[in-house]
Design a protein around this motif. Sequence first.
Motif, PDB file in Angstrom:
ATOM      1  N   LEU A 201       0.844  -1.194   0.000  1.00 29.59           N
ATOM      2  CA  LEU A 201       0.000   0.000   0.000  1.00 29.59           C
ATOM      3  C   LEU A 201       0.881   1.247   0.000  1.00 29.59           C
ATOM      4  O   LEU A 201       1.798   1.364   0.815  1.00 29.59           O
ATOM      5  CB  LEU A 201      -0.905   0.027   1.242  1.00 29.59           C
ATOM      6  CG  LEU A 201      -1.824  -1.182   1.456  1.00 29.59           C
ATOM      7  CD1 LEU A 201      -2.539  -1.060   2.798  1.00 29.59           C
ATOM      8  CD2 LEU A 201      -2.827  -1.303   0.320  1.00 29.59           C
ATOM      9  N   GLY A 202       0.594   2.162  -0.915  1.00 28.43           N
ATOM     10  CA  GLY A 202       1.220   3.478  -0.879  1.00 28.43           C
ATOM     11  C   GLY A 202       0.343   4.401  -0.059  1.00 28.43           C
ATOM     12  O   GLY A 202      -0.833   4.602  -0.378  1.00 28.43           O
ATOM     13  N   LEU A 203       0.887   4.947   1.018  1.00 30.88           N
ATOM     14  CA  LEU A 203       0.111   5.758   1.952  1.00 30.88           C
ATOM     15  C   LEU A 203       0.473   7.232   1.844  1.00 30.88           C
ATOM     16  O   LEU A 203       1.507   7.591   1.253  1.00 30.88           O
ATOM     17  CB  LEU A 203       0.344   5.269   3.390  1.00 30.88           C
ATOM     18  CG  LEU A 203       0.137   3.782   3.674  1.00 30.88           C
ATOM     19  CD1 LEU A 203       0.452   3.480   5.138  1.00 30.88           C
ATOM     20  CD2 LEU A 203      -1.283   3.360   3.338  1.00 30.88           C
ATOM     21  N   ASP A 204      -0.370   8.050   2.433  1.00 31.92           N
ATOM     22  CA  ASP A 204      -0.084   9.477   2.517  1.00 31.92           C
ATOM     23  C   ASP A 204       1.163   9.696   3.365  1.00 31.92           C
ATOM     24  O   ASP A 204       1.550   8.838   4.156  1.00 31.92           O
ATOM     25  CB  ASP A 204      -1.292  10.190   3.134  1.00 31.92           C
ATOM     26  CG  ASP A 204      -1.351  11.657   2.743  1.00 31.92           C
ATOM     27  OD1 ASP A 204      -0.516  12.083   1.934  1.00 31.92           O
ATOM     28  OD2 ASP A 204      -2.234  12.357   3.261  1.00 31.92           O
ATOM     29  N   ASN A 205       1.783  10.856   3.223  1.00 28.53           N
ATOM     30  CA  ASN A 205       3.022  11.208   3.941  1.00 28.53           C
ATOM     31  C   ASN A 205       4.182  10.307   3.537  1.00 28.53           C
ATOM     32  O   ASN A 205       5.060   9.995   4.346  1.00 28.53           O
ATOM     33  CB  ASN A 205       2.824  11.145   5.457  1.00 28.53           C
ATOM     34  CG  ASN A 205       2.094  12.364   5.983  1.00 28.53           C
ATOM     35  OD1 ASN A 205       1.455  13.083   5.224  1.00 28.53           O
ATOM     36  ND2 ASN A 205       2.169  12.604   7.278  1.00 28.53           N
ATOM     37  N   ALA A 206       4.177   9.838   2.273  1.00 29.49           N
ATOM     38  CA  ALA A 206       5.303   9.076   1.700  1.00 29.49           C
ATOM     39  C   ALA A 206       5.619   7.816   2.500  1.00 29.49           C
ATOM     40  O   ALA A 206       6.777   7.487   2.736  1.00 29.49           O
ATOM     41  CB  ALA A 206       6.538   9.964   1.592  1.00 29.49           C
ATOM     42  N   LEU A 207       4.587   7.079   2.918  1.00 32.56           N
ATOM     43  CA  LEU A 207       4.766   5.812   3.626  1.00 32.56           C
ATOM     44  C   LEU A 207       4.379   4.651   2.721  1.00 32.56           C
ATOM     45  O   LEU A 207       3.477   4.756   1.894  1.00 32.56           O
ATOM     46  CB  LEU A 207       3.917   5.774   4.897  1.00 32.56           C
ATOM     47  CG  LEU A 207       4.318   6.686   6.053  1.00 32.56           C
ATOM     48  CD1 LEU A 207       3.307   6.571   7.180  1.00 32.56           C
ATOM     49  CD2 LEU A 207       5.714   6.349   6.558  1.00 32.56           C
TER      50      LEU A 207
ATOM     51  N   ASP B 274       9.203  15.580  -1.908  1.00 31.39           N
ATOM     52  CA  ASP B 274       8.175  15.506  -2.954  1.00 31.39           C
ATOM     53  C   ASP B 274       7.888  14.069  -3.372  1.00 31.39           C
ATOM     54  O   ASP B 274       7.690  13.779  -4.555  1.00 31.39           O
ATOM     55  CB  ASP B 274       8.581  16.317  -4.191  1.00 31.39           C
ATOM     56  CG  ASP B 274       8.779  17.784  -3.870  1.00 31.39           C
ATOM     57  OD1 ASP B 274       8.106  18.276  -2.943  1.00 31.39           O
ATOM     58  OD2 ASP B 274       9.620  18.414  -4.530  1.00 31.39           O
ATOM     59  N   CYS B 275       7.869  13.159  -2.393  1.00 30.44           N
ATOM     60  CA  CYS B 275       7.631  11.754  -2.710  1.00 30.44           C
ATOM     61  C   CYS B 275       6.180  11.391  -2.403  1.00 30.44           C
ATOM     62  O   CYS B 275       5.907  10.546  -1.542  1.00 30.44           O
ATOM     63  CB  CYS B 275       8.595  10.859  -1.935  1.00 30.44           C
ATOM     64  SG  CYS B 275       8.545   9.128  -2.460  1.00 30.44           S
ATOM     65  N   ALA B 276       5.251  12.035  -3.088  1.00 28.10           N
ATOM     66  CA  ALA B 276       3.841  11.670  -2.972  1.00 28.10           C
ATOM     67  C   ALA B 276       3.591  10.515  -3.929  1.00 28.10           C
ATOM     68  O   ALA B 276       3.689  10.661  -5.148  1.00 28.10           O
ATOM     69  CB  ALA B 276       2.953  12.852  -3.308  1.00 28.10           C
ATOM     70  N   ILE B 277       3.293   9.346  -3.395  1.00 28.29           N
ATOM     71  CA  ILE B 277       3.212   8.121  -4.190  1.00 28.29           C
ATOM     72  C   ILE B 277       1.918   8.108  -4.993  1.00 28.29           C
ATOM     73  O   ILE B 277       0.833   8.301  -4.453  1.00 28.29           O
ATOM     74  CB  ILE B 277       3.296   6.886  -3.273  1.00 28.29           C
ATOM     75  CG1 ILE B 277       4.559   6.953  -2.406  1.00 28.29           C
ATOM     76  CG2 ILE B 277       3.285   5.609  -4.088  1.00 28.29           C
ATOM     77  CD1 ILE B 277       4.598   5.922  -1.307  1.00 28.29           C
ATOM     78  N   SER B 278       2.032   7.860  -6.291  1.00 25.67           N
ATOM     79  CA  SER B 278       0.850   7.773  -7.153  1.00 25.67           C
ATOM     80  C   SER B 278       0.596   6.355  -7.642  1.00 25.67           C
ATOM     81  O   SER B 278      -0.550   5.966  -7.831  1.00 25.67           O
ATOM     82  CB  SER B 278       0.996   8.709  -8.359  1.00 25.67           C
ATOM     83  OG  SER B 278       2.125   8.357  -9.136  1.00 25.67           O
ATOM     84  N   ARG B 279       1.651   5.561  -7.828  1.00 30.16           N
ATOM     85  CA  ARG B 279       1.489   4.179  -8.273  1.00 30.16           C
ATOM     86  C   ARG B 279       2.539   3.312  -7.607  1.00 30.16           C
ATOM     87  O   ARG B 279       3.645   3.777  -7.294  1.00 30.16           O
ATOM     88  CB  ARG B 279       1.616   4.052  -9.798  1.00 30.16           C
ATOM     89  CG  ARG B 279       0.539   4.763 -10.567  1.00 30.16           C
ATOM     90  CD  ARG B 279       0.532   4.336 -12.048  1.00 30.16           C
ATOM     91  NE  ARG B 279       1.791   4.650 -12.710  1.00 30.16           N
ATOM     92  CZ  ARG B 279       2.092   5.828 -13.234  1.00 30.16           C
ATOM     93  NH1 ARG B 279       1.239   6.847 -13.121  1.00 30.16           N
ATOM     94  NH2 ARG B 279       3.237   6.033 -13.853  1.00 30.16           N
ATOM     95  N   ILE B 280       2.186   2.047  -7.410  1.00 32.58           N
ATOM     96  CA  ILE B 280       3.102   1.103  -6.779  1.00 32.58           C
ATOM     97  C   ILE B 280       3.020  -0.231  -7.518  1.00 32.58           C
ATOM     98  O   ILE B 280       1.940  -0.638  -7.949  1.00 32.58           O
ATOM     99  CB  ILE B 280       2.761   0.947  -5.274  1.00 32.58           C
ATOM    100  CG1 ILE B 280       3.832   0.123  -4.542  1.00 32.58           C
ATOM    101  CG2 ILE B 280       1.386   0.342  -5.076  1.00 32.58           C
ATOM    102  CD1 ILE B 280       3.703   0.198  -3.036  1.00 32.58           C
ATOM    103  N   HIS B 281       4.163  -0.877  -7.721  1.00 30.96           N
ATOM    104  CA  HIS B 281       4.225  -2.132  -8.461  1.00 30.96           C
ATOM    105  C   HIS B 281       5.110  -3.126  -7.703  1.00 30.96           C
ATOM    106  O   HIS B 281       6.079  -2.744  -7.048  1.00 30.96           O
ATOM    107  CB  HIS B 281       4.825  -1.943  -9.860  1.00 30.96           C
ATOM    108  CG  HIS B 281       4.106  -0.948 -10.706  1.00 30.96           C
ATOM    109  ND1 HIS B 281       2.984  -1.259 -11.441  1.00 30.96           N
ATOM    110  CD2 HIS B 281       4.341   0.366 -10.941  1.00 30.96           C
ATOM    111  CE1 HIS B 281       2.570  -0.190 -12.101  1.00 30.96           C
ATOM    112  NE2 HIS B 281       3.373   0.820 -11.808  1.00 30.96           N
ATOM    113  N   PHE B 282       4.782  -4.409  -7.834  1.00 32.23           N
ATOM    114  CA  PHE B 282       5.664  -5.470  -7.384  1.00 32.23           C
ATOM    115  C   PHE B 282       6.555  -5.888  -8.539  1.00 32.23           C
ATOM    116  O   PHE B 282       6.088  -6.083  -9.660  1.00 32.23           O
ATOM    117  CB  PHE B 282       4.861  -6.698  -6.926  1.00 32.23           C
ATOM    118  CG  PHE B 282       4.441  -6.645  -5.487  1.00 32.23           C
ATOM    119  CD1 PHE B 282       5.264  -7.138  -4.491  1.00 32.23           C
ATOM    120  CD2 PHE B 282       3.212  -6.115  -5.130  1.00 32.23           C
ATOM    121  CE1 PHE B 282       4.875  -7.095  -3.163  1.00 32.23           C
ATOM    122  CE2 PHE B 282       2.810  -6.055  -3.817  1.00 32.23           C
ATOM    123  CZ  PHE B 282       3.649  -6.555  -2.826  1.00 32.23           C
TER     124      PHE B 282
END
Length: 579
Positions: free
Chosen positions: A337-343, A364-372
């Motif tokens: 899970l990509g969470l708010d506050n770059a977690l 500026d690491c606001a996550i928009s997409r995450i992949h395995f």
Amino acid sequence: MKKGKPDTDMEAACKAEESRVEALSLSRAAELPESTNCLTCSEDGRYLGLGHSQGLSVWFTSSLTCAADWLEDRLEITSIQMTSMAETAYLLGTIDDMGVARVFAYHCDTIHLLSVVNIMDDINKRSVCLTFELSHGGQYAAATISCNGAVWLEVHHFPSETWVKELEMVVSQTQEPISSGDLGVKWSPLSVATKIKPPKITAGTTLEGPHAVQVTDFLTYFSDLDVDTRSHQEKEQSFDTNAEKRKQTNESTGYCTQHFLLPCAQFPGDRTARSQRAGLPVAVCVWWMGGRNLLQYLLKKAPKNEPDVEPMPDMLWPNAKKILCSAVSRCTRYIALGLDNALVSVWDRQYGSQLSVVSMSAPDCAISRIHFADHWHVSTDEVRLLLVCKSGAIHRVTTGRGTKCCTTLLTERPKDSGGLPTTSASVPFLQSTFLVVQRNGKMFLQDVVNKTTVRCLIPPETHLIATPCSPVYALNTKRQTLFIRGDQDSSYSATPKEDDGQSHLLVFHFGESDILKQFIVSPPDSPQQEETQSFVSLEQTCNLYLQQRALSVDERNTALAQTWKQLQETAAETQQSCS
């Protein structure tokens, strides 16, 4: 004839990035139907599905010729998926421009319309399908439905085996292929397995004051707390003049995200897996926009005597911050899970706990997409993730139980908006390689281990990548081929005969490139399956859990020692910095 002109922006960008990186050209293969909006590929690599204006088509990938089509005037397909239902039967799930979801079958060179998911009998109660996802094997489908401001998730169960028999019966009754619309066959209906609505605060629940913890159970408490937090956020945003604009932007991306889950060993929530065939999902996990909880629901039919009873989640995984994006590993054991506050939070379904939590220290690491990137990692307790940030930067994260997390910047934030990545996808047959498409139409292969650009992929000089903000493409894993839509380049000077303005299917065969042969690997044919045990009672479940704990004591002691060592090193570094 084409007039001489300087290199295209795409080629220039490739040369400027690294002079040693060669550009590989895609070939123009076939003319596409008008307004081809989406492509998909069957798992066995034999067929290509196309959604376009007036319907959909199925093509042979070997010859790129049309095998069958299903056409209807004033209908435009905007989303399409394809999965194998049997050896010679395939399911196709589509959404049209009016938000209607349909289920088709391709069998013996004919496309059959099996069912319309959201039939609109009453125009005043018009339902719109926002997303429609088929499970592997075609047993289930998940549809996000919106109607009169209400939104919910419907998980449908398909009578796949019955459909295959009905398709074979249709073939036996006719010698010539006939359009499915002329057959008048009444196909077996699909059924709603689960209807999931956004969580609401339970009546009588106290979330504030001295009696805040006096609730029936923690599942109810965290569900209600999640809803209460979202309501506070909405109240705070109501004072912001830009809140409505942000709200509309967020809602346009969808109301919920779901993933189908395969059997995963020991927990009671998976005990029904003993009645499922291997490779079929047993549960679905869901998170709602603006929420912090990840919820898991078993795939079981609603009771006939209480069809309207709202299902309760079998598992709930709470998170510290709002969920922005998610991904599931190939074996579905891990959920990232990509969470708010770059977690970044990674959950391990086998142990029912978090594998790790990673805090991205990059600005500026606001996550928009995450992949395995799990087509090539070897350790069962180590996962590698690819994070795409809103700024355009791409990070690689390696984490695991009892190990130190490692984050690496692969691609820096682009200098202009044209360099923002719009698409990033794992290429299963290329070792540690991702395909990246940027807003300016640049397309390249990124080595996520060595932090290098392997090669740039460019269209033929007569064409440009169509809609690079949302490219229409499909990866054929079996044939190791990329299919992508290309539009005629308006700046290309051609004869009237050549300048037809029609879109074309652009093709790139990875196996034919000597440069890429060193990266080619054989991906697994199916996701890695965990051994699934049968559970009859809670006592047997507990006994199995204790046995597995005893067998893993050495592994857990090693992980504990590593974690303790990391804590000591961190404490020593903190003490030195303070002194």
